[in-house]
Design a protein around this motif. Structure first.
Motif, PDB file in Angstrom:
ATOM      1  N   ILE A 273       0.858  -1.202   0.000  1.00  0.00           N
ATOM      2  CA  ILE A 273       0.000   0.000   0.000  1.00  0.00           C
ATOM      3  C   ILE A 273       0.887   1.243   0.000  1.00  0.00           C
ATOM      4  N   VAL A 274       1.910   1.250   0.878  1.00  0.00           N
ATOM      5  CA  VAL A 274       2.817   2.408   0.947  1.00  0.00           C
ATOM      6  C   VAL A 274       3.529   2.603  -0.386  1.00  0.00           C
TER       7      VAL A 274
ATOM      8  N   VAL B  65      11.978   4.405   4.736  1.00  0.00           N
ATOM      9  CA  VAL B  65      13.007   4.121   3.717  1.00  0.00           C
ATOM     10  C   VAL B  65      12.411   4.240   2.314  1.00  0.00           C
ATOM     11  N   ILE B  66      11.207   3.671   2.133  1.00  0.00           N
ATOM     12  CA  ILE B  66      10.560   3.733   0.807  1.00  0.00           C
ATOM     13  C   ILE B  66      10.295   5.183   0.410  1.00  0.00           C
ATOM     14  N   ILE B  67       9.765   5.965   1.355  1.00  0.00           N
ATOM     15  CA  ILE B  67       9.452   7.372   1.046  1.00  0.00           C
ATOM     16  C   ILE B  67      10.732   8.126   0.688  1.00  0.00           C
ATOM     17  N   ILE B  68      11.796   7.896   1.470  1.00  0.00           N
ATOM     18  CA  ILE B  68      13.066   8.591   1.202  1.00  0.00           C
ATOM     19  C   ILE B  68      13.603   8.219  -0.179  1.00  0.00           C
TER      20      ILE B  68
ATOM     21  N   ILE C 248      13.146   9.823  -6.769  1.00  0.00           N
ATOM     22  CA  ILE C 248      12.908   9.095  -8.026  1.00  0.00           C
ATOM     23  C   ILE C 248      11.683   9.662  -8.731  1.00  0.00           C
ATOM     24  N   SER C 249      10.641   9.975  -7.938  1.00  0.00           N
ATOM     25  CA  SER C 249       9.390  10.404  -8.566  1.00  0.00           C
ATOM     26  C   SER C 249       9.359  11.901  -8.873  1.00  0.00           C
TER      27      SER C 249
END
Lengths: 170, 155
Positions: free
Chosen positions: A26-27, B30-33, B38-39
């Motif tokens: 989801i994240v 970590v994913i958000i960072i 990238i996006s």
């Protein structure tokens, strides 16, 4: 730990792993879909230069002076009624029906405002309008850009003319 | 039923929940960072349209009036022709429609194949801008007028 408890623990662990993986995806999908878009708008203010310079070069009905000369003249006389009236007339004539129908023109000397003239739909009310939660239902989006130019006064003062222009669909 | 065993199981279960939450929070950060840089994308369509409009208005080979010097923003009415603008605006990526309004309205279209402004409602596939400038026009004498420039390109 008894065998029955171990099996129960195993089931719980599986549920936990599935839950964590689901939240993980989801994240990833939420963050991945929200692309951060950086718009470069500084060049657009250069376009307002064209509007401002053409306004300053335009001849007025007042003694055949241009708007830049009339600003300097008004400053020397400390009377801004004529320049405010003629500026409003000029902008309303050429901008009211067009895409850039929100404008403010003002002049300053040493950060002291001499006069300002603005469209009937003022800048402040339109900014409030943009923050209005209902504005998401409309496609109307106003982009603002500004430009300034120096006008020499009769006694070499540096008068600054500033134009703020709000345009739709730009 | 073994009461102590039940208690151990609940305690262990709670510890695992806390560990899972911490793990989830750390992984999310970590994913958000990683994803934000990238996006990140730069939307240059507006900038390109702005540069093209300035090119059309301020370039002496396009519409700008010139005597001993060039007057950016002042339009030479004699340069407002299909041939002249076709030469100065040599691009197959953009459709352009220019309307010069004085007492008359004079309209020119460049890259007619692409200049299908009726498709502008489709903002997923087309990027359109429409800007009107107040201009001074040099013909035999100076005139005031409006120059409207519409630009369209396929995304």
């Amino acid at each position: 730990m008894k065998k029955g408890q171990e099996e129960l623990m195993f089931v719980f662990s599986l549920i936990l792993i599935v839950l964590v993986l689901t939240l993980f995806f989801i994240v990833v999908s939420v963050v991945g879909n929200n692309r951060v878009e950086e718009k470069i708008t500084s060049m657009k203010s250069n376009e307002v230069n064209i509007d401002l310079l053409n306004y300053l070069k335009t001849k007025t009905s007042f003694n055949d002076l241009t708007f830049s000369e009339l600003i300097a003249y008004s400053y020397s006389k400390k009377d801004y009624n004529e320049i405010e009236k003629l500026t409003k007339k000029q902008f309303d004539k050429y901008y009211s029906q067009e895409t850039c129908n929100q404008w403010i023109l003002k002049a300053e000397v040493n950060n002291e405002e001499l006069f300002d003239s603005a469209s009937d739909f003022s800048l402040s009310s339109s900014i409030e309008n943009q923050r209005n939660p209902f504005s998401i239902f409309t496609k109307k989006k106003i982009n603002y850009a500004s430009s300034s130019a120096f006008i020499p006064g009769f006694n070499s003062e540096k008068i600054i003319a500033i134009l703020i222009l709000g345009c739709e669909n730009e | 039923m073994d009461r102590k065993g039940d208690f151990d199981l609940t305690k262990e279960w709670l510890i695992w929940i806390v560990r899972a939450i911490v793990f989830f929070v750390v992984i999310s950060i970590v994913i958000i960072i990683i994803y934000i840089p990238i996006s990140l994308s730069y939307n240059l369509d507006g900038l390109q349209h702005s540069l093209l409009r300035q090119h059309l208005i301020s370039d002496k080979d396009c519409l700008a009036y010139e005597d001993s010097r060039v007057y950016p923003g002042t339009i030479d009415a004699n340069k407002f022709t299909q041939t002249n603008l076709g030469k100065c605006f040599d691009s197959t990526r953009y459709g352009v429609r220019l309307s010069l309004t004085t007492n008359l309205i004079n309209t020119l279209t460049l890259n007619e194949k692409l200049a299908k402004f009726e498709f502008c409602f489709d903002d997923k596939n087309f990027y359109c801008t429409n800007r009107t400038f107040y201009v001074l026009i040099k013909n035999d004498e100076a005139e005031q007028g409006l120059l409207n420039i519409e630009i369209l390109n396929q995304k």
